[in-house]
Motif scaffolding. Structure first.
Motif, short mmCIF file in Angstrom:
data_model
loop_
_atom_site.label_atom_id
_atom_site.label_comp_id
_atom_site.label_asym_id
_atom_site.label_seq_id
_atom_site.Cartn_x
_atom_site.Cartn_y
_atom_site.Cartn_z
N ARG A 182 8.06 -17.12 11.36
CA ARG A 182 8.22 -17.64 9.71
C ARG A 182 8.48 -18.90 9.77
O ARG A 182 8.04 -19.68 8.70
CB ARG A 182 9.56 -16.93 9.52
N SER B 110 -2.89 -11.36 2.66
CA SER B 110 -2.94 -10.11 2.50
C SER B 110 -3.21 -9.66 3.93
O SER B 110 -4.29 -10.22 4.75
CB SER B 110 -4.05 -9.45 1.63
N HIS B 111 -2.62 -8.57 4.67
CA HIS B 111 -2.97 -7.98 5.93
C HIS B 111 -4.39 -7.21 5.90
O HIS B 111 -4.92 -7.15 7.15
CB HIS B 111 -1.87 -6.91 6.27
N GLY C 23 2.16 -12.25 3.79
CA GLY C 23 1.42 -11.26 4.48
C GLY C 23 2.15 -10.18 5.26
O GLY C 23 3.15 -10.62 5.85
N SER C 24 1.66 -9.04 5.06
CA SER C 24 2.51 -7.91 5.86
C SER C 24 2.12 -7.99 7.37
O SER C 24 1.03 -8.42 7.61
CB SER C 24 2.02 -6.60 5.34
N PRO C 25 3.17 -7.55 8.28
CA PRO C 25 2.87 -7.60 9.60
C PRO C 25 2.55 -6.36 10.24
O PRO C 25 2.31 -6.19 11.50
CB PRO C 25 4.43 -7.96 10.09
N VAL C 26 2.08 -5.29 9.36
CA VAL C 26 1.84 -4.12 9.86
C VAL C 26 0.63 -4.04 10.63
O VAL C 26 0.40 -3.12 11.49
CB VAL C 26 1.41 -3.36 8.45
N SER D 147 -0.27 -6.72 12.76
CA SER D 147 -0.24 -7.90 13.73
C SER D 147 -0.93 -7.77 15.13
O SER D 147 -1.55 -8.67 15.44
CB SER D 147 1.19 -7.87 13.83
#
Length: 916
Positions: free
Chosen positions: A815, A776-777, A828-831, A833
């Motif tokens: 990836r 999870s981000h 997991g989200s890259p939001v 990063s």
């Protein structure tokens, strides 16, 4: 480690006042955002690491006594170590010391130190290891415990604290003369929020003492804690309170920390006023009695109870000048004959009120006595919340910190014409509307989790019926009282008001915190030696200054609100989204608290410290439940601080409080960190992911816990308790969790596990996910990064360290690298990063991998590849806004906190890989 209580130690200590108490062998006793805008200078980078400094730059005009915390490198000082203090000229000062935290090897990690009142403060003192000669200053504070009362003597004031009844303070004496008596807590509660629903019935409450505890008994500092509840005449007991009294050797003042917890029915109990009340004996002639209220910018409203100026007949210049100065007026026979004969015809004013009902306006009014009309006396903008009542033979000065910032507030003086004036410091003014703590909407038809998730989708509000409750939230307030032998000069009272609003604080140099290796070694001192470093430092300064100005520009003030900031901006309305679900108050979302504290550690800026201090006072009280169903948990961001149904340890975590506790030794924050130790026992009852379909089941274990937002928060709570006490129980709890994560098939990428919060195997993880990969981000952005860095440093568990480094390296990895290492992408989200670039940097530093360090910087600079986030604001005025504003629409608190932490930590970890 041997466990002696602090109380036992100081009761039996026989060291001379100048020698420090030996701190070894003591376990700490169980305890407890400013509006300043503009860039403040940082502490000098080349300062002596051992030199102390006054936080705000200059020695205080009034030395009321001071307490600070100091860090020590691992292994530097063992138990039994003595410390001593020297003034700026190298002369010994009285000092009292005690431990706050221990390194795993039993050496001192943090110690607290108290200096007395009244000592010379031309230069900041120094505190060093070793015994000192007896100082020349002989004042000391003493405590006598009796069966019915506790008596504290500072050498100037003698204070009597009953163990039972309604009075917190029975009396304060100076030179054998009673200066103050009958101090109680008072409150007023309405049964309706206003008269629109019918006649309002008001109930008065006073205080009932349950327990009195002496926490420290000198020789320099004494602390007495009083716990109790408010009670009505009908016998209802509620609104629990905790009040600490702080006494310093040589002090003519008493500092008070007052905390209350709301435990009423928010549909029926509308708290209107809550305050501290006491009586001041009045012995002087009416014309020699004085009332003072501090005003803005060093101003002062000062009058006599019976004024002798402005009369038709003149009493004489000496008489007028003496009264205005607060000195004894000449004998009557020296007055002008007509005034001498007719002065009894001059009205005497017995009642006074200063009310601050908004952040931008206060009023002073007065009347002769009850039953007669109030007369407007003066108006102003922002009162500092201090005053005086008394006469030439003595009286009491008083002050309430953050007075205008936490409006509505009020100061009352009653019966100043009688034998005793009554003073009430209202922490919430009874002249303002009653507190309405009810939830702000009717649920909008949301009855099921599916419907609630629809609400989350549109307004970002995680609603659930019955969860938006204020039952269990708290608020703490700081009060200072002075017992004075005479009316103070105007200049001195202004100094007192300044000391209330900005209490003098001693601090170490930033380099000292850095060299001690505390708080995870994730920060460095500011460095503008290259263009890239300068760009980062400039943006760090810009972001803090922006938020400091926003507090004032957006008026983020008020009793429940002051100290918090908003979450997300609405560029269309040119306003923060104060009314949109989860976009309103921030409630520590994505760790702005950590950003502020690391910013302070590296710069030493006073304005950053004061901003972070106000945030701690808010988030540790209002955003956390201190009793009831959700005790130990905090509330996610919402329109109301307690409104969201996500009650989580990620908000209540000690990770956000421990900085302030260790820097100041504040007992109230220590209490809160101990309260949240039970947060993990709520994980099943209030499962943070209970609304998510397909979530991993807890299996046969007591609870399900996530590895990031849940366990990372628990780590902060448990690790802090371990270092505060040295109790191996807490180390073992951490170690079980570390071993459990390391044993998971995918380590931290397993996502969650079965968990045992209590019992003989407390802290243990169990695999309930099989080989499932999950990330999870949010897992790493609520203090987990910072706490894992400390955990790895404090407990040598190689398998756990390897699992954490794998998570740090792979979260932002391409990836194909994820697939190669895990068999599949982690999902997991890259939001976030950019915020996660500091995980990459941590892995690079631990592995000595320069290529990985360069990857961390590429991830970091991806925040603004086109350079649109310019470090400037735009002015918006006219009909587009209510008031002109300076805005930067690209700023959000989530991004600010995570960018700030990434900037600070990347510079420390892989700064050598930063290229221009």
């Amino acid at each position: 480690m041997t466990d002696f209580s602090r109380r036992h130690f100081f009761k039996t200590a026989t060291l001379p006042l100048g020698a420090v108490s030996a701190v070894g062998g003591l376990a700490p006793v169980p305890a407890t955002a400013a509006s300043t805008a503009g860039t403040a200078p940082s502490a000098p980078a080349d300062a002596d690491p051992q030199a102390l400094r006054w936080l705000d730059g200059a020695a205080p005009a009034l030395m009321l006594g001071a307490t600070l915390g100091l860090p020590w490198p691992r292994g530097a000082h063992r138990k039994g170590q003595d410390f001593h203090a020297l003034d700026g000229q190298g002369q010994p000062l009285p000092l009292q010391s005690w431990p706050l935290a221990w390194w795993p090897d039993g050496s001192l990690k943090w110690t607290a130190h108290a200096l007395p009142a009244g000592v010379e403060t031309g230069a900041a003192p120094s505190i060093r290891a070793g015994k000192a000669p007896k100082p020349t200053v002989g004042a000391r504070v003493s405590v006598k415990e009796g069966p019915t009362a506790v008596e504290v003597d500072t050498g100037i004031l003698r204070c009597h604290l009953p163990r039972q009844g309604t009075q917190l303070i029975r009396s304060i004496e100076r030179n054998g003369r009673e200066i103050l008596r009958g101090c109680t807590l008072v409150a007023q509660v309405d049964d309706k929020p206003d008269a629109e629903q019918g006649p309002v019935t008001q109930t008065a409450l006073d205080s009932r003492i349950r327990q009195v505890t002496v926490e420290q008994s000198g020789p320099v500092r004494a602390v007495v804690k009083v716990d109790g509840q408010h009670r009505s005449a009908a016998g209802r007991e509620w609104l629990p309170f905790s009040v600490r009294f702080y006494f310093y050797a040589g002090a003519e003042s008493v500092r008070i920390m007052h905390t209350f917890v709301f435990d009423g029915d928010d549909q029926k109990d509308f708290l209107r006023g809550i305050g501290l009340r006491f009586d001041v004996p009045m012995r002087d002639a009416l014309h020699d009695r004085h009332i003072r209220f501090a005003g803005e910018a060093g101003g002062l409203w000062a009058e006599g109870v019976r004024n002798l100026t402005g009369l038709r007949r003149d009493p004489g210049a000496a008489v007028r000048e003496a009264q205005l100065a607060g000195r004894a007026t000449p004998p009557l026979e020296q007055w002008g004959p007509q005034v001498r004969k007719l002065h009894h015809r001059i009205p005497a004013w017995g009642d006074y009120t200063l009310s601050q009902l908004s952040a931008d306006g206060f009023q002073i009014k007065k009347r002769t006595q009850a039953g007669h009309g109030w007369i407007p006396a003066a108006f102003g903008r922002r009162a500092p919340g201090s005053g005086y009542v008394g006469g030439i033979s003595g009286g009491v000065a008083f002050g309430l910190r953050d007075f205008w910032q936490r409006h509505p507030t009020q100061l009352d003086v009653r019966h100043a014409v009688g034998d005793a004036a009554q003073v009430t410091l209202w922490m919430h003014s009874p002249e303002a509307p009653a507190m309405d703590l009810r939830f702000y909407h009717d649920g909008l038809g949301m009855e099921t989790h599916e419907q609630e998730l629809e609400g989350l989708e549109i307004t970002y509000e995680d609603y659930e019926k019955g969860f938006g409750t204020p039952v269990g939230i708290a608020r703490s307030s700081e009060i200072t009282l002075w017992g004075l032998a005479a009316t103070p000069s105007r200049e001195r009272l202004v100094q007192m008001a300044a000391a209330v609003q900005t209490p003098p604080q001693l601090a170490a140099q930033p380099v000292r915190y850095l060299q001690a290796g505390v708080f995870g070694k994730l920060w460095s001192l500011p460095d503008r030696s290259t263009p890239a470093r300068r760009k980062i430092e400039d943006k760090l300064d810009f972001l803090f200054d922006f938020y400091a100005k926003e507090v004032e520009q957006r008026h983020w003030y008020g009793f429940w609100d002051y100290g918090d900031i908003r979450h997300t901006y609405d560029a269309d309305r040119h306003e923060w989204r104060y009314d949109v679900g989860g976009f309103a108050w921030d409630n520590s979302e994505l760790s702005p608290d950590l950003w502020l504290w690391y910013s302070y550690l590296r710069t030493g800026r006073a304005d950053v410290f004061r901003f972070a201090e106000a945030m701690v006072r808010h988030t540790s009280e209002v955003d956390i439940y201190h009793l009831g169903r959700f005790q130990g948990l905090g509330t996610r961001h919402n329109v109301q601080h307690w409104g969201c149904s996500a009650k989580q340890a990620r908000i209540s975590t000690a990770a956000y409080r421990r900085f302030y506790y260790y820097l100041t030794a504040d007992e109230r924050v220590g209490d809160v960190m101990r309260e949240v130790l039970s947060a993990d026992s709520k994980m099943d009852e209030v499962d943070p992911v209970r609304k998510i379909a397909g979530r991993v089941d807890k299996g046969p274990w007591p609870a399900r816990i996530g590895f990031g937002t849940d366990w990372g928060s628990v780590v902060a709570n448990v690790l802090t308790e371990w270092e505060r006490t040295g109790d191996v129980r807490w180390r073992n709890k951490l170690l079980r969790g570390m071993k459990g994560i390391a044993a998971m098939p995918r380590g931290f990428f397993t996502g969650s596990g079965g968990y045992e919060p209590t019992g003989p195997n407390e802290g243990a993880f169990h695999n309930v996910s099989g080989d499932k990969i999950s990330a999870s981000h949010l897992s790493a952005v609520f203090g987990a990064v910072e706490m894992m860095a400390e955990l790895v440093d404090l407990i040598d568990e190689p398998a756990f360290k390897a699992a954490w480094l794998q998570y740090c390296e792979l979260y932002n990895a391409p990836r194909e690298q994820q697939v190669k290492a895990l068999g599949a992408p982690h999902g997991g989200s890259p939001v976030l990063s950019v915020g996660h670039s500091r995980l990459t940097a941590y892995a690079a530093r631990q592995k000595g991998d320069a290529a990985l360090g360069q990857r961390a910087w590429r991830e970091f600079w991806a925040d603004d590849p086109r350079g649109l986030k310019t470090l400037k604001t735009t002015r918006v005025a006219g009909p587009l806004v209510l008031n002109p504003v300076e805005e930067a629409p690209w700023i959000s608190t989530n991004d600010t906190a995570q960018w700030g932490l990434a900037a600070i930590q990347n510079l420390a970890l892989v700064g050598d890989q930063l290229v221009d």
